[in-house]
Design a protein around this motif. Sequence first.
Motif, PDB file in Angstrom:
ATOM      1  N   LEU A 154       0.824  -1.200   0.000  1.00 56.51           N
ATOM      2  CA  LEU A 154       0.000   0.000   0.000  1.00 56.51           C
ATOM      3  C   LEU A 154       0.865   1.259   0.000  1.00 56.51           C
ATOM      4  CD1 LEU A 154      -2.608  -1.384   2.504  1.00 56.51           C
ATOM      5  CD2 LEU A 154      -2.854  -1.188   0.036  1.00 56.51           C
ATOM      6  N   LYS A 155       0.445   2.243  -0.769  1.00 51.38           N
ATOM      7  CA  LYS A 155       1.253   3.434  -1.003  1.00 51.38           C
ATOM      8  C   LYS A 155       1.149   4.484   0.106  1.00 51.38           C
ATOM      9  CE  LYS A 155       1.311   3.274  -6.077  1.00 51.38           C
ATOM     10  NZ  LYS A 155       1.323   1.890  -6.239  1.00 51.38           N
ATOM     11  N   SER A 156       0.068   4.434   0.887  1.00 53.50           N
ATOM     12  CA  SER A 156      -0.110   5.438   1.938  1.00 53.50           C
ATOM     13  C   SER A 156      -0.940   4.851   3.077  1.00 53.50           C
ATOM     14  CB  SER A 156      -0.816   6.677   1.378  1.00 53.50           C
ATOM     15  OG  SER A 156      -2.166   6.365   1.072  1.00 53.50           O
ATOM     16  N   MET A 157      -0.965   5.557   4.188  1.00 51.78           N
ATOM     17  CA  MET A 157      -1.793   5.119   5.309  1.00 51.78           C
ATOM     18  C   MET A 157      -3.274   5.274   4.972  1.00 51.78           C
ATOM     19  SD  MET A 157      -0.088   3.628   7.550  1.00 51.78           S
ATOM     20  CE  MET A 157      -1.258   3.486   8.880  1.00 51.78           C
ATOM     21  N   ASP A 158      -3.609   6.221   4.097  1.00 44.80           N
ATOM     22  CA  ASP A 158      -5.001   6.337   3.654  1.00 44.80           C
ATOM     23  C   ASP A 158      -5.442   5.056   2.956  1.00 44.80           C
ATOM     24  OD1 ASP A 158      -5.350   8.883   4.672  1.00 44.80           O
ATOM     25  OD2 ASP A 158      -4.857   9.885   2.781  1.00 44.80           O
ATOM     26  N   ASP A 159      -4.528   4.450   2.193  1.00 42.17           N
ATOM     27  CA  ASP A 159      -4.833   3.178   1.535  1.00 42.17           C
ATOM     28  C   ASP A 159      -5.037   2.068   2.564  1.00 42.17           C
ATOM     29  OD1 ASP A 159      -4.621   4.418  -0.917  1.00 42.17           O
ATOM     30  OD2 ASP A 159      -2.609   3.648  -1.347  1.00 42.17           O
ATOM     31  N   VAL A 160      -4.257   2.101   3.643  1.00 41.75           N
ATOM     32  CA  VAL A 160      -4.412   1.110   4.720  1.00 41.75           C
ATOM     33  C   VAL A 160      -5.793   1.271   5.365  1.00 41.75           C
ATOM     34  CG1 VAL A 160      -3.552   0.305   6.951  1.00 41.75           C
ATOM     35  CG2 VAL A 160      -1.935   0.944   5.151  1.00 41.75           C
ATOM     36  N   TYR A 161      -6.177   2.522   5.667  1.00 41.21           N
ATOM     37  CA  TYR A 161      -7.503   2.774   6.252  1.00 41.21           C
ATOM     38  C   TYR A 161      -8.604   2.276   5.320  1.00 41.21           C
ATOM     39  CZ  TYR A 161      -5.824   5.647  10.144  1.00 41.21           C
ATOM     40  OH  TYR A 161      -5.227   6.076  11.294  1.00 41.21           O
ATOM     41  N   ASP A 162      -8.480   2.550   4.033  1.00 39.25           N
ATOM     42  CA  ASP A 162      -9.481   2.100   3.062  1.00 39.25           C
ATOM     43  C   ASP A 162      -9.595   0.578   3.049  1.00 39.25           C
ATOM     44  OD1 ASP A 162      -9.961   4.735   2.399  1.00 39.25           O
ATOM     45  OD2 ASP A 162      -8.801   4.674   0.527  1.00 39.25           O
ATOM     46  N   LYS A 163      -8.455  -0.098   3.059  1.00 44.21           N
ATOM     47  CA  LYS A 163      -8.448  -1.577   3.066  1.00 44.21           C
ATOM     48  C   LYS A 163      -9.075  -2.110   4.358  1.00 44.21           C
ATOM     49  CE  LYS A 163      -6.725  -3.468  -0.589  1.00 44.21           C
ATOM     50  NZ  LYS A 163      -7.605  -4.307  -1.380  1.00 44.21           N
ATOM     51  N   LEU A 164      -8.782  -1.470   5.490  1.00 43.48           N
ATOM     52  CA  LEU A 164      -9.356  -1.915   6.756  1.00 43.48           C
ATOM     53  C   LEU A 164     -10.869  -1.719   6.778  1.00 43.48           C
ATOM     54  CD1 LEU A 164      -6.724  -0.817   9.417  1.00 43.48           C
ATOM     55  CD2 LEU A 164      -7.371  -3.138   8.768  1.00 43.48           C
ATOM     56  N   GLU A 165     -11.333  -0.605   6.247  1.00 44.62           N
ATOM     57  CA  GLU A 165     -12.773  -0.388   6.167  1.00 44.62           C
ATOM     58  C   GLU A 165     -13.423  -1.444   5.283  1.00 44.62           C
ATOM     59  OE1 GLU A 165     -13.361   3.658   4.937  1.00 44.62           O
ATOM     60  OE2 GLU A 165     -12.541   4.441   6.817  1.00 44.62           O
ATOM     61  N   GLU A 166     -12.788  -1.747   4.166  1.00 45.80           N
ATOM     62  CA  GLU A 166     -13.273  -2.795   3.270  1.00 45.80           C
ATOM     63  C   GLU A 166     -13.326  -4.142   3.998  1.00 45.80           C
ATOM     64  OE1 GLU A 166     -11.351  -5.240  -0.464  1.00 45.80           O
ATOM     65  OE2 GLU A 166     -10.971  -3.083  -0.388  1.00 45.80           O
ATOM     66  N   ALA A 167     -12.283  -4.461   4.737  1.00 45.57           N
ATOM     67  CA  ALA A 167     -12.213  -5.727   5.467  1.00 45.57           C
ATOM     68  C   ALA A 167     -13.289  -5.803   6.548  1.00 45.57           C
ATOM     69  CB  ALA A 167     -10.831  -5.900   6.084  1.00 45.57           C
ATOM     70  N   ALA A 168     -13.438  -4.725   7.321  1.00 40.04           N
ATOM     71  CA  ALA A 168     -14.439  -4.715   8.385  1.00 40.04           C
ATOM     72  C   ALA A 168     -15.842  -4.884   7.811  1.00 40.04           C
ATOM     73  CB  ALA A 168     -14.330  -3.424   9.193  1.00 40.04           C
ATOM     74  N   LEU A 169     -16.131  -4.217   6.710  1.00 37.35           N
ATOM     75  CA  LEU A 169     -17.445  -4.358   6.081  1.00 37.35           C
ATOM     76  C   LEU A 169     -17.663  -5.773   5.567  1.00 37.35           C
ATOM     77  CD1 LEU A 169     -17.819  -0.976   4.182  1.00 37.35           C
ATOM     78  CD2 LEU A 169     -19.109  -1.747   6.182  1.00 37.35           C
ATOM     79  N   TYR A 170     -16.634  -6.360   4.969  1.00 41.27           N
ATOM     80  CA  TYR A 170     -16.722  -7.735   4.476  1.00 41.27           C
ATOM     81  C   TYR A 170     -17.082  -8.687   5.622  1.00 41.27           C
ATOM     82  CZ  TYR A 170     -14.927 -12.373   3.248  1.00 41.27           C
ATOM     83  OH  TYR A 170     -14.784 -13.720   3.075  1.00 41.27           O
ATOM     84  N   ILE A 171     -16.400  -8.546   6.741  1.00 50.45           N
ATOM     85  CA  ILE A 171     -16.644  -9.432   7.886  1.00 50.45           C
ATOM     86  C   ILE A 171     -18.017  -9.154   8.498  1.00 50.45           C
ATOM     87  CG2 ILE A 171     -15.874 -10.033  10.224  1.00 50.45           C
ATOM     88  CD1 ILE A 171     -14.034 -11.176   8.085  1.00 50.45           C
ATOM     89  N   GLU A 172     -18.335  -7.875   8.734  1.00 45.01           N
ATOM     90  CA  GLU A 172     -19.599  -7.528   9.381  1.00 45.01           C
ATOM     91  C   GLU A 172     -20.811  -7.942   8.556  1.00 45.01           C
ATOM     92  OE1 GLU A 172     -19.274  -3.344  10.142  1.00 45.01           O
ATOM     93  OE2 GLU A 172     -18.085  -3.656  11.951  1.00 45.01           O
ATOM     94  N   ARG A 173     -20.687  -7.924   7.237  1.00 43.56           N
ATOM     95  CA  ARG A 173     -21.824  -8.230   6.356  1.00 43.56           C
ATOM     96  C   ARG A 173     -21.967  -9.712   6.036  1.00 43.56           C
ATOM     97  NH1 ARG A 173     -21.112  -3.155   2.198  1.00 43.56           N
ATOM     98  NH2 ARG A 173     -21.882  -1.576   3.648  1.00 43.56           N
ATOM     99  N   ASN A 174     -21.107 -10.547   6.580  1.00 37.77           N
ATOM    100  CA  ASN A 174     -21.148 -11.980   6.296  1.00 37.77           C
ATOM    101  C   ASN A 174     -21.175 -12.812   7.576  1.00 37.77           C
ATOM    102  OD1 ASN A 174     -20.916 -12.238   3.267  1.00 37.77           O
ATOM    103  ND2 ASN A 174     -19.219 -10.853   3.703  1.00 37.77           N
ATOM    104  N   PRO A 175     -22.255 -12.710   8.356  1.00 32.84           N
ATOM    105  CA  PRO A 175     -22.302 -13.447   9.621  1.00 32.84           C
ATOM    106  C   PRO A 175     -22.205 -14.963   9.452  1.00 32.84           C
ATOM    107  CG  PRO A 175     -24.422 -12.427   9.152  1.00 32.84           C
ATOM    108  CD  PRO A 175     -23.454 -11.911   8.142  1.00 32.84           C
ATOM    109  N   ALA A 176     -22.673 -15.493   8.346  1.00 38.43           N
ATOM    110  CA  ALA A 176     -22.580 -16.950   8.140  1.00 38.43           C
ATOM    111  C   ALA A 176     -21.116 -17.370   8.014  1.00 38.43           C
ATOM    112  CB  ALA A 176     -23.360 -17.362   6.888  1.00 38.43           C
ATOM    113  N   ILE A 177     -20.322 -16.590   7.306  1.00 35.25           N
ATOM    114  CA  ILE A 177     -18.893 -16.879   7.190  1.00 35.25           C
ATOM    115  C   ILE A 177     -18.218 -16.734   8.549  1.00 35.25           C
ATOM    116  CG2 ILE A 177     -16.711 -16.051   6.209  1.00 35.25           C
ATOM    117  CD1 ILE A 177     -18.293 -15.332   3.662  1.00 35.25           C
TER     118      ILE A 177
END
Length: 179
Positions: A148-171
């Motif tokens: 990742l090129k910047s910490m903003d990219d890290v924050y974006d990836k973390l938000e993406e990851a958190a949403l992926y996990i939160e939206r998939n309770p079966a997984i």
Amino acid sequence: MKRARRIAARRGCSLRVMFADEARFGRMNRPRPCWAPIGTRPQVASQLVREYVYLYGAVSPKDGTCVYLIMPAPDTECFQIFLKTLAKKYRRQLILLFVDGAGNHHSGELEVPNNIILHLLPPYSPELNPQENLWDEIREKTFKNYALKSMDDVYDKLEEAALYIERNPAIVKSITSFP
């Protein structure tokens, strides 16, 4: 568990069992194996930039619900904010929250909300905390082979990851359930 159930019954609310932890994510990456066409060698970027942020997470293996919060440090102040967020989200329930022995989890400065009971897991036993399995899932599915090129990219990836996990309770249930 019995004590927490009795307290919840006395208060006239339900008991929610959750496991919490925090994990470090940043710009320093560790290349992981990946698939590539036969006869080609995959190119994976690697970097050693020491910039980090922490993802605090709590999971309820019974129903697969999760709460995540991106914080700057693994300290008492950040854990306090995380606890308040968790307490507010489940304000009508008593939360039995299992945590590891990190100093910020049992600091004398920590003010535990009224609807949370902290319980320390035994030392050196990450296998007892299902949240650890979700860190592996996030690293494997969202952060695999990224430079990742910047910490903003890290924050974006973390938000993406958190949403992926939160939206998939079966997984989440399949990853965190106890036999």
